[in-house]
Design a protein around this motif. Structure first.
Motif, PDB file in Angstrom:
ATOM      1  N   ARG A   1       0.846  -1.211   0.000  1.00  0.00           N
ATOM      2  CA  ARG A   1       0.000   0.000   0.000  1.00  0.00           C
ATOM      3  C   ARG A   1       0.874   1.252   0.000  1.00  0.00           C
ATOM      4  O   ARG A   1       0.613   2.207  -0.735  1.00  0.00           O
ATOM      5  CB  ARG A   1      -0.913   0.013   1.226  1.00  0.00           C
TER       6      ARG A   1
ATOM      7  N   VAL B   1       2.498   1.670  -3.480  1.00  0.00           N
ATOM      8  CA  VAL B   1       1.530   2.180  -4.461  1.00  0.00           C
ATOM      9  C   VAL B   1       1.232   3.658  -4.190  1.00  0.00           C
ATOM     10  O   VAL B   1       1.201   4.481  -5.116  1.00  0.00           O
ATOM     11  CB  VAL B   1       0.243   1.317  -4.425  1.00  0.00           C
ATOM     12  N   ASP B   2       1.051   4.003  -2.914  1.00  0.00           N
ATOM     13  CA  ASP B   2       0.814   5.416  -2.560  1.00  0.00           C
ATOM     14  C   ASP B   2       1.962   6.299  -3.056  1.00  0.00           C
ATOM     15  O   ASP B   2       1.752   7.469  -3.386  1.00  0.00           O
ATOM     16  CB  ASP B   2       0.700   5.596  -1.038  1.00  0.00           C
TER      17      ASP B   2
ATOM     18  N   ASP C   1       5.092   0.534  -8.804  1.00  0.00           N
ATOM     19  CA  ASP C   1       4.315  -0.631  -9.211  1.00  0.00           C
ATOM     20  C   ASP C   1       4.650  -1.795  -8.277  1.00  0.00           C
ATOM     21  O   ASP C   1       5.800  -1.915  -7.818  1.00  0.00           O
ATOM     22  CB  ASP C   1       4.658  -1.036 -10.645  1.00  0.00           C
TER      23      ASP C   1
ATOM     24  N   ALA D   1      -7.429  -5.689  -6.542  1.00  0.00           N
ATOM     25  CA  ALA D   1      -8.502  -4.720  -6.822  1.00  0.00           C
ATOM     26  C   ALA D   1      -8.374  -3.525  -5.885  1.00  0.00           C
ATOM     27  O   ALA D   1      -8.534  -2.367  -6.297  1.00  0.00           O
ATOM     28  CB  ALA D   1      -9.855  -5.385  -6.653  1.00  0.00           C
ATOM     29  N   GLU D   2      -8.044  -3.812  -4.642  1.00  0.00           N
ATOM     30  CA  GLU D   2      -7.911  -2.721  -3.665  1.00  0.00           C
ATOM     31  C   GLU D   2      -6.685  -1.841  -3.973  1.00  0.00           C
ATOM     32  O   GLU D   2      -6.751  -0.616  -3.872  1.00  0.00           O
ATOM     33  CB  GLU D   2      -7.776  -3.337  -2.268  1.00  0.00           C
ATOM     34  N   LEU D   3      -5.586  -2.475  -4.382  1.00  0.00           N
ATOM     35  CA  LEU D   3      -4.356  -1.703  -4.641  1.00  0.00           C
ATOM     36  C   LEU D   3      -4.449  -0.896  -5.942  1.00  0.00           C
ATOM     37  O   LEU D   3      -3.772   0.117  -6.097  1.00  0.00           O
ATOM     38  CB  LEU D   3      -3.143  -2.645  -4.689  1.00  0.00           C
ATOM     39  N   GLY D   4      -5.238  -1.392  -6.889  1.00  0.00           N
ATOM     40  CA  GLY D   4      -5.479  -0.610  -8.106  1.00  0.00           C
ATOM     41  C   GLY D   4      -4.545  -0.937  -9.255  1.00  0.00           C
ATOM     42  O   GLY D   4      -3.860  -1.969  -9.263  1.00  0.00           O
ATOM     43  N   ASP D   5      -4.499  -0.019 -10.231  1.00  0.00           N
ATOM     44  CA  ASP D   5      -3.829  -0.275 -11.507  1.00  0.00           C
ATOM     45  C   ASP D   5      -2.330  -0.528 -11.403  1.00  0.00           C
ATOM     46  O   ASP D   5      -1.730  -1.088 -12.324  1.00  0.00           O
ATOM     47  CB  ASP D   5      -4.017   0.937 -12.439  1.00  0.00           C
ATOM     48  N   GLN D   6      -1.728  -0.061 -10.326  1.00  0.00           N
ATOM     49  CA  GLN D   6      -0.275  -0.237 -10.192  1.00  0.00           C
ATOM     50  C   GLN D   6       0.092  -1.624  -9.668  1.00  0.00           C
ATOM     51  O   GLN D   6       1.275  -1.915  -9.481  1.00  0.00           O
ATOM     52  CB  GLN D   6       0.308   0.817  -9.244  1.00  0.00           C
TER      53      GLN D   6
END
Ligand SMILES: NC(=O)c1ccc[n+]([C@@H]2O[C@H](COP(=O)([O-])OP(=O)(O)OC[C@H]3O[C@@H](n4cnc5c(N)ncnc54)[C@H](OP(=O)(O)O)[C@@H]3O)[C@@H](O)[C@H]2O)c1
Length: 253
Positions: A19, A22-23, A27, A44-49
């Motif tokens: 997390r 990603v923040d 990647d 899904a929670e972490l997203g596109d990266q």
């Protein structure tokens, strides 16, 4: 600076660090023992990266690999795909969880040296394992922030330590180099720098249940680089190996 971080182990610590990565715009490739399909919710929670892969495939994508497993699984890590990579070791040895390992119980070596022996072609750096996973995420601060904490780092390779220091800086922590992997016992579980300095002083007179509850909700405390050095200098190689937090926490019985 490394742009893609691989994670072998996507539990409490792996998730907190992913997390933060990603923040910070990096990647991440996440892996575990059960297979990439079991990580769909996390991705899904972490997203596109973020994406999921097997441990071997995850390491292919990255120069920096975070290993966050129960220590008993360290020798399941695949040496070949990890050859030439910088490996951040967040693991601790707890005999009650991991089974007894004589050379650790007799303090003839450290868990990080054992990992380095297993991954002889990699550059192991012990880091980011001396905070609890909740505070590890919530206490991260950008460089220059007065509330930014520092953590100890040990390793045998100066270049690898410098790269890990850059990674820590990027995700929100200062690093204090306290030596080689032979010195890494100074930030193992049960030492003065482990977890408690990063949590505010608990109220007196808590029983174990209240202490556990308090630990989950307690505000963080800031630990400076000077304090890291003081606390790791205070560590001694005596007493029981692999103390759990519950063994250290001051509770009324
Ligand atoms: N929790 C903390 O606050 C904390 C703080 C400091 C240090 N540590 C240390 O950091 C390490 C990780 O702790 P944690 O709390 O994050 O553990 P955890 O929540 O139990 O997660 C462990 C992860 O390791 C994976 N794993 C186990 N065996 C594997 C293998 N052979 N190959 C690939 N992945 C494997 C698990 O995947 P599966 O679920 O698919 O098996 C899981 O994703 C431990 O050594 C712990 O002592 C923990």
């Amino acid at each position: 600076m490394t742009q893609t971080i691989a994670f072998i182990g996507s539990g409490n610590i792996g998730r907190s660090l992913a997390r933060l990565a990603v923040d910070a715009g990096l990647d991440v490739v996440m892996s575990n023992s059960r297979g990439p399909e079991t990580l769909a919710d996390l991705i899904a929670e972490l997203g596109d990266q973020a994406r999921a892969a097997t441990p071997a495939a995850a390491t292919e994508a990255a120069d920096l690999v975070v290993v966050s497993l129960p220590f008993h699984a360290y020798d399941k890590l695949p040496p070949e795909p990890l050859r030439g990579k910088i490996v951040i070791d967040t693991m601790h040895y707890f005999p009650e969880r991991d089974g007894r390992i004589e050379e650790l119980d007799e303090r003839r070596t450290t868990s990080s040296e054992m990992l380095q022996r297993h991954l002889s072609g990699s550059h192991v750096v012990k880091a980011l394992g001396n905070m609890d996973f909740l505070r590890l995420y919530s206490s991260a601060r950008l460089s220059g922030d007065l509330e930014r904490s520092a953590l100890p780092v040990t390793g045998d390779d100066a270049v690898a330590k410098a790269e890990v220091t850059r990674f820590m800086d990027t995700i929100g922590y200062g690093a204090v180099d306290i030596g080689s992997l032979a010195d890494s016992w100074r930030h193992e579980a049960g030492t003065p720098i482990n977890v408690l300095p990063y949590v505010s002083e608990p109220p007196k007179g808590l029983n174990q249940e209240q202490a556990n509850h308090w630990m989950f909700n307690a505000p963080a405390a800031v630990v400076s680089a000077v304090r890291v050095k003081e606390l790791t200098d205070q560590a001694t190689r005596t007493g029981r190996v692999g103390l759990f937090l519950e063994d250290l926490f001051p509770v009324d019985s």
